[in-house]
Scaffold this motif. Structure first.
Motif, PDB file in Angstrom:
ATOM      1  N   LYS A  35      -1.130  -3.306  11.658  1.00  0.00           N
ATOM      2  CA  LYS A  35      -1.442  -2.109  10.861  1.00  0.00           C
ATOM      3  C   LYS A  35      -1.170  -0.812  11.620  1.00  0.00           C
ATOM      4  CE  LYS A  35      -5.673  -3.337  10.132  1.00  0.00           C
ATOM      5  NZ  LYS A  35      -7.056  -3.248   9.728  1.00  0.00           N
ATOM      6  N   PHE A  89      -5.320   2.370   9.569  1.00  0.00           N
ATOM      7  CA  PHE A  89      -4.828   2.145   8.212  1.00  0.00           C
ATOM      8  C   PHE A  89      -3.358   2.490   8.134  1.00  0.00           C
ATOM      9  CE2 PHE A  89      -9.334   2.829   7.585  1.00  0.00           C
ATOM     10  CZ  PHE A  89      -9.646   1.745   6.784  1.00  0.00           C
ATOM     11  N   GLN A 118      -0.139  -1.332  -2.186  1.00  0.00           N
ATOM     12  CA  GLN A 118      -1.123  -0.655  -1.335  1.00  0.00           C
ATOM     13  C   GLN A 118      -2.490  -1.319  -1.454  1.00  0.00           C
ATOM     14  OE1 GLN A 118      -0.677   1.699   0.929  1.00  0.00           O
ATOM     15  NE2 GLN A 118      -2.825   2.031   1.409  1.00  0.00           N
ATOM     16  N   GLU A 122      -4.234  -3.336   1.588  1.00  0.00           N
ATOM     17  CA  GLU A 122      -5.549  -2.948   2.104  1.00  0.00           C
ATOM     18  C   GLU A 122      -6.537  -4.106   2.028  1.00  0.00           C
ATOM     19  OE1 GLU A 122      -6.638   0.657   0.091  1.00  0.00           O
ATOM     20  OE2 GLU A 122      -5.156   1.833   1.190  1.00  0.00           O
ATOM     21  N   GLN A 125      -5.785  -6.478   4.860  1.00  0.00           N
ATOM     22  CA  GLN A 125      -6.232  -5.938   6.141  1.00  0.00           C
ATOM     23  C   GLN A 125      -7.733  -6.120   6.357  1.00  0.00           C
ATOM     24  OE1 GLN A 125      -4.021  -5.308   8.386  1.00  0.00           O
ATOM     25  NE2 GLN A 125      -2.466  -5.650   6.823  1.00  0.00           N
TER      26      GLN A 125
END
Length: 191
Positions: A35, A89, A118, A122, A125
């Protein structure tokens, strides 16, 4: 003369060719795992240096890509151990560069796809590293379970379990996001 033979003879031109062949693939993988573009670039550079130094350890020339991926995964794991990456991020423009261009879709459709990527990125992650690693290697790098098993030095059933658990956790995360978005929208329309 093959690129492997040139690397074994420590010809730098072969290293440059290796970077051209696999640089983008390895960078994409490292960005997804870490990331952080700068850390990803460092991991890829370290991967190429290690490969150049230890090319003699490659037993099957047909498995060069897998061997490089295995080195990269180890470099990313080492970076994850050194720092906490929980607050890093990926910016929207970086995701856009790696999401790939769809030349046949209109701007609205591209924007919707980008937003979906996106949200999914996210959510990925937020997973523990072991689940994130399995998901990225399987879905983004399109490796087979047997290849992931060999690269991570895990039993195939362990890889399958991590994929299943990772998918389950992703589903929970994405459903929570939809519920939150739905509540927000219903509150706004009530005003």
């Amino acid at each position: 003369m093959s690129i492997i033979q040139q690397l074994k003879e420590k010809q730098e031109i072969a290293l440059v060719e290796l970077m051209k062949l696999y640089g983008d693939y390895l960078l994409r993988t490292a960005v997804l795992l870490l990331k952080d573009r700068q850390a990803a670039e460092e991991a890829v550079q370290d991967t190429f240096l290690t490969a150049f130094e230890k090319i003699g350890q490659l037993s099957d020339e047909n498995k060069l890509k897998s061997w490089l991926t295995c080195i990269l995964i180890n470099k990313c794991r080492a970076k994850m151990r050194k720092k906490s990456w929980k607050h890093a991020f990926l910016s929207l423009d970086l995701l856009e560069r790696y999401a790939g261009d769809d030349l046949h879709s209109g701007p609205e459709e591209s924007l919707v796809k980008l937003a979906e990527h996106q949200v999914l990125f996210e959510a990925i992650q937020q997973l523990d590293y072991k689940y994130k690693e399995a998901i990225i290697l399987y879905y983004y790098n399109e490796l087979k379970i047997s290849e992931i098993s060999a690269q991570l030095k895990l039993n195939e059933n362990t890889v399958k379990a991590r994929l299943a658990r990772g998918r389950s956790l992703l589903k929970q995360l994405l459903c929570k996001g939809e519920e939150f978005g739905g509540e927000k929208n219903s509150q706004e329309s009530a005003r």
